[in-house]
Design a protein around this motif. Structure first.
Motif, PDB file in Angstrom:
ATOM      1  N   THR A   7     -12.846  14.736  -4.347  1.00 14.14           N
ATOM      2  CA  THR A   7     -12.813  15.264  -5.705  1.00 14.14           C
ATOM      3  C   THR A   7     -11.383  15.624  -6.094  1.00 14.14           C
ATOM      4  N   ILE A 114     -17.307  12.900 -10.157  1.00 15.76           N
ATOM      5  CA  ILE A 114     -16.789  12.437 -11.450  1.00 15.76           C
ATOM      6  C   ILE A 114     -16.900  13.519 -12.523  1.00 15.76           C
ATOM      7  N   CYS A 122     -11.589  10.429 -13.389  1.00 15.14           N
ATOM      8  CA  CYS A 122     -13.000  10.093 -13.232  1.00 15.14           C
ATOM      9  C   CYS A 122     -13.212   8.582 -13.318  1.00 15.14           C
ATOM     10  N   TRP A 125     -12.495   6.838 -10.011  1.00  9.70           N
ATOM     11  CA  TRP A 125     -13.597   6.946  -9.037  1.00  9.70           C
ATOM     12  C   TRP A 125     -14.672   5.906  -9.338  1.00  9.70           C
ATOM     13  N   MET A 139     -22.048  13.971 -10.675  1.00  7.70           N
ATOM     14  CA  MET A 139     -21.580  14.685 -11.866  1.00  7.70           C
ATOM     15  C   MET A 139     -22.047  16.130 -11.774  1.00  7.70           C
TER      16      MET A 139
END
Length: 509
Positions: A7, A114, A122, A125, A139
Motif C-alpha cells: 500500500t 487501491i 491506485c 496497482w 478498496m
C-alpha cells in the motif's frame, strides 16, 4: 505460500493520526480488520512529498509497535511527483522485485491496496494486478451510513496486455508518458499496439523542436490527429492551427489561398484576403496531401519556408510570416521527385522530422480496440438523435473479423463501416456476417441481391451504385425524422451541403 500486502501511505492516515492514535485512516483501518488476519507481510510505500510529512516517523513507529509482533513490516521511502505515472510504476515494481528476491522462490499471494494514495498510485496497482502480477485489489473506504471503514475486494473485468507492462518497464523518456497522457489530442489516438506507443512518444519529442514535420501514411490512418497532437504539445500551442487539404484546392486559387490576395486581384474578388500563412502567423499550418500541390505553388511554398515571407497575389506585396509547417502525404515523394512532379529542395525542407504512421492492418489488435470506442460513440450519438435506438454491441466473431480484415481504407473505413452496421442492424448484437455484408464496395444492402458481372452479363455500375447510395440516404433520413443535418452526420458527410447536393443528384426530395 506468503500473503503479501502493499500500500501507499495515504495523507488521510497521517491526518487522522495527528488527531490521536485511535483515529483510523485506510491503512490502520485495514490492519485492524478481519481481512488483514491472513497477511504475512506488510509493505508500506510513502512519498517524501506527502502532506503532513512531520507525522510520518511517529506514525510508522506506531504501526511497527502495534503490528510488528504479528507480521513483518517493511517501509520504503521515495521522492516522487504525485502524478508521475512512470516513476510511481518504477517505485512499485522495484519494491515487488525486492520482495520476490527476499522470498527466494516462495509462492506469493499479492494484495494491493487501491484505497490509499493518489489516483495515479491506485492506477498503477491496477496495471500491475491485471498484467504481470495478478493480485487481490482491496478498496478500504469510510462508509458514512455505518460510521466506519469497510474493505471491499475489487476485480474489474479488464485485461492489460503484456505490451503495456513492457512499455512502461522500458520507457527511457520518463517524463514523456506523464506529459502527453494529459494532453487530450494524444488521447484521441486510440491504440494498444506497442509500436504506436513508440510513435506517439516520438511525436511528443519532435513537437518540442520548432522544425517542419512530414507525416507519411496511407489514406485514413489519422495523420491529421498526429498533426493536432504535435501542435498542442509545441511552443506554438496557444496560436492557430490551420489545415489545408492540398488535393481539394484548384491550382488557380492555391496561391491566393496560401499567401493572400489584394483588392481586385482578379475579376469578382472581394476585398483583401490574408491567406493561410498570415492567418496562422505564430502558429502551425498543416498541409495535408502536399504531394498534390503544383510545381508553381511548391516554388512559392519553398520561399515562404526558407525566407519567412509570402508574396500576395494581385499586387505582389511581400509580407513577413512565422509559421511552423506540418505536411502529410500518402504518396511516395521520392518517386514524385524522380518523375519531376515534386521539388527536391522542398522535400528536404519539409522533411526535417519524419513520422511514418502504420496502416491499421499492421497494428495487431488495434482495429477491434478502436471499434469498441467507435461503437460507444455511435451509440451515444444515435441515442441523442432518436430515442428508440437500440444500442449495439460487437460479438466476439465480429471483433475477430475486424482484427483479421485488412481495412484498405484504414481507420476512416473502419469507422464508416461500424456506422453503416449500426444503421442497418435492427438488433442489439453485431456479428461478423453483419460486417462482411456492409463493408463498402463488397455488397449491397441486405434486401438486395448482388448482380454478378460476367463476360455474358454486363451491369450498369452507375445505376447500381446510385441505388446503393439512395437506400442508405433514405434509411438515414427515416432514422433522423428527415433531418438533413442528422442524416449527413450518420452517413459520415463532412457537412450537410454536400449531403444535400447528393440528394439532388439522386432526385431525393
Amino acid at each position: 505460500m506468503k500473503n503479501i500486502y502493499l500500500t501507499w501511505l495515504d495523507n488521510y492516515d497521517l491526518e487522522q493520526f495527528s488527531k490521536g492514535p485511535d483515529n483510523f485512516g485506510p491503512l490502520t483501518a485495514f490492519l485492524n480488520s478481519k481481512e488483514a488476519v491472513p497477511i504475512n507481510e506488510i509493505h508500506i510505500l510513502f512519498n517524501k512529498k506527502t502532506k503532513n510529512i512531520d507525522h510520518v516517523n511517529n506514525f510508522l513507529k506506531y504501526i511497527r509497535h502495534q503490528y510488528s509482533g504479528k507480521k513483518i513490516i517493511n517501509l520504503y521511502e521515495f521522492d516522487l511527483i504525485d502524478k508521475d505515472f512512470v516513476k510511481i510504476f518504477s517505485a512499485a515494481t522495484e519494491v515487488i522485485k525486492q520482495i520476490e528476491k527476499d522470498s527466494a522462490g516462495q509462492k506469493l499471494n499479492w494484495h494491493f491496496q487501491i484505497g490509499a494514495g493518489t489516483a495515479q498510485m491506485c492506477a498503477i496497482w491496477l496495471v500491475l494486478a491485471k498484467s504481470k502480477y495478478p493480485a487481490i485489489l482491496i478498496m478500504t473506504s469510510f462508509d458514512k451510513t455505518i460510521g466506519k471503514f469497510k474493505n471491499k475486494i475489487h476485480n474489474p473485468d479488464i485485461n492489460i496486455d503484456s505490451d503495456t507492462f513492457d512499455y512502461l518497464s522500458k520507457l527511457k523518456q520518463a517524463g514523456n508518458f506523464k506529459e502527453w497522457a494529459n494532453i487530450p489530442e494524444y488521447n484521441l489516438i486510440i491504440h494498444k499496439n506497442i509500436e504506436m506507443r513508440k510513435i506517439i512518444n516520438d511525436v511528443y519529442l519532435i513537437a518540442k523542436y520548432d522544425v517542419p514535420v512530414l507525416i507519411l501514411g496511407e489514406t485514413g490512418t489519422g495523420k491529421e490527429l498526429f498533426a493536432k497532437a504535435i501542435h498542442k504539445s509545441s511552443m506554438r500551442k496557444g496560436k492557430p492551427l490551420l489545415t489545408l487539404n492540398c488535393a481539394a484546392i484548384h491550382e488557380n486559387t492555391a496561391n491566393a489561398t496560401l499567401f493572400g490576395w489584394s483588392k481586385g486581384a482578379w475579376t469578382g474578388s472581394n476585398g483583401e484576403g490574408k491567406g493561410l500563412f498570415l492567418e496562422a502567423n505564430g502558429g502551425t499550418l498543416f498541409l495535408d496531401e502536399i504531394g498534390d500541390l503544383s510545381l508553381e505553388t511548391q516554388t512559392k511554398l519553398l520561399r515562404a519556408i526558407q525566407e519567412g515571407e509570402v508574396q500576395r497575389v494581385g499586387d505582389g506585396k511581400i509580407l513577413k510570416t512565422d509559421v511552423r509547417i506540418i505536411s502529410a502525404t500518402n504518396k511516395d515523394l521520392r518517386k514524385l521527385i524522380i518523375d519531376g512532379k515534386f521539388r527536391e529542395d522542398l522535400f528536404y525542407r519539409i522533411n526535417v522530422g519524419t513520422l511514418k504512421i502504420p496502416p491499421l492492418r499492421e497494428r495487431g489488435t488495434d482495429a477491434s480496440h478502436i471499434s469498441k470506442h467507435f461503437i460507444d460513440n455511435i451509440n451515444n450519438n444515435n441515442k441523442k438523435i432518436f430515442g428508440e435506438y437500440i444500442a449495439k454491441k460487437l460479438s466476439k466473431s465480429a471483433l475477430d473479423f475486424i482484427d483479421k480484415y485488412n481495412w484498405p481504407g484504414n481507420i476512416r473505413e473502419l469507422y464508416n463501416t461500424i456506422q453503416r452496421v449500426c444503421i442497418w442492424n435492427s438488433g442489439e448484437t453485431i456479428n461478423d456476417e453483419d460486417i462482411k455484408k456492409l463493408i463498402a464496395g463488397s455488397d449491397t444492402p441486405p434486401e438486395n441481391k448482388q448482380t454478378e458481372l460476367t463476360a455474358n452479363n454486363s451491369i450498369n455500375l452507375e445505376e447500381l451504385t446510385n441505388e446503393f447510395r439512395k437506400k442508405y440516404i433514405l434509411k438515414a433520413l427515416e432514422l433522423t425524422n428527415r433531418s438533413i443535418t442528422g442524416a449527413a452526420r450518420l452517413l459520415g458527410y463532412k457537412n450537410y451541403q454536400t449531403f444535400s447536393n447528393e440528394m439532388k443528384k439522386l432526385k431525393i426530395k
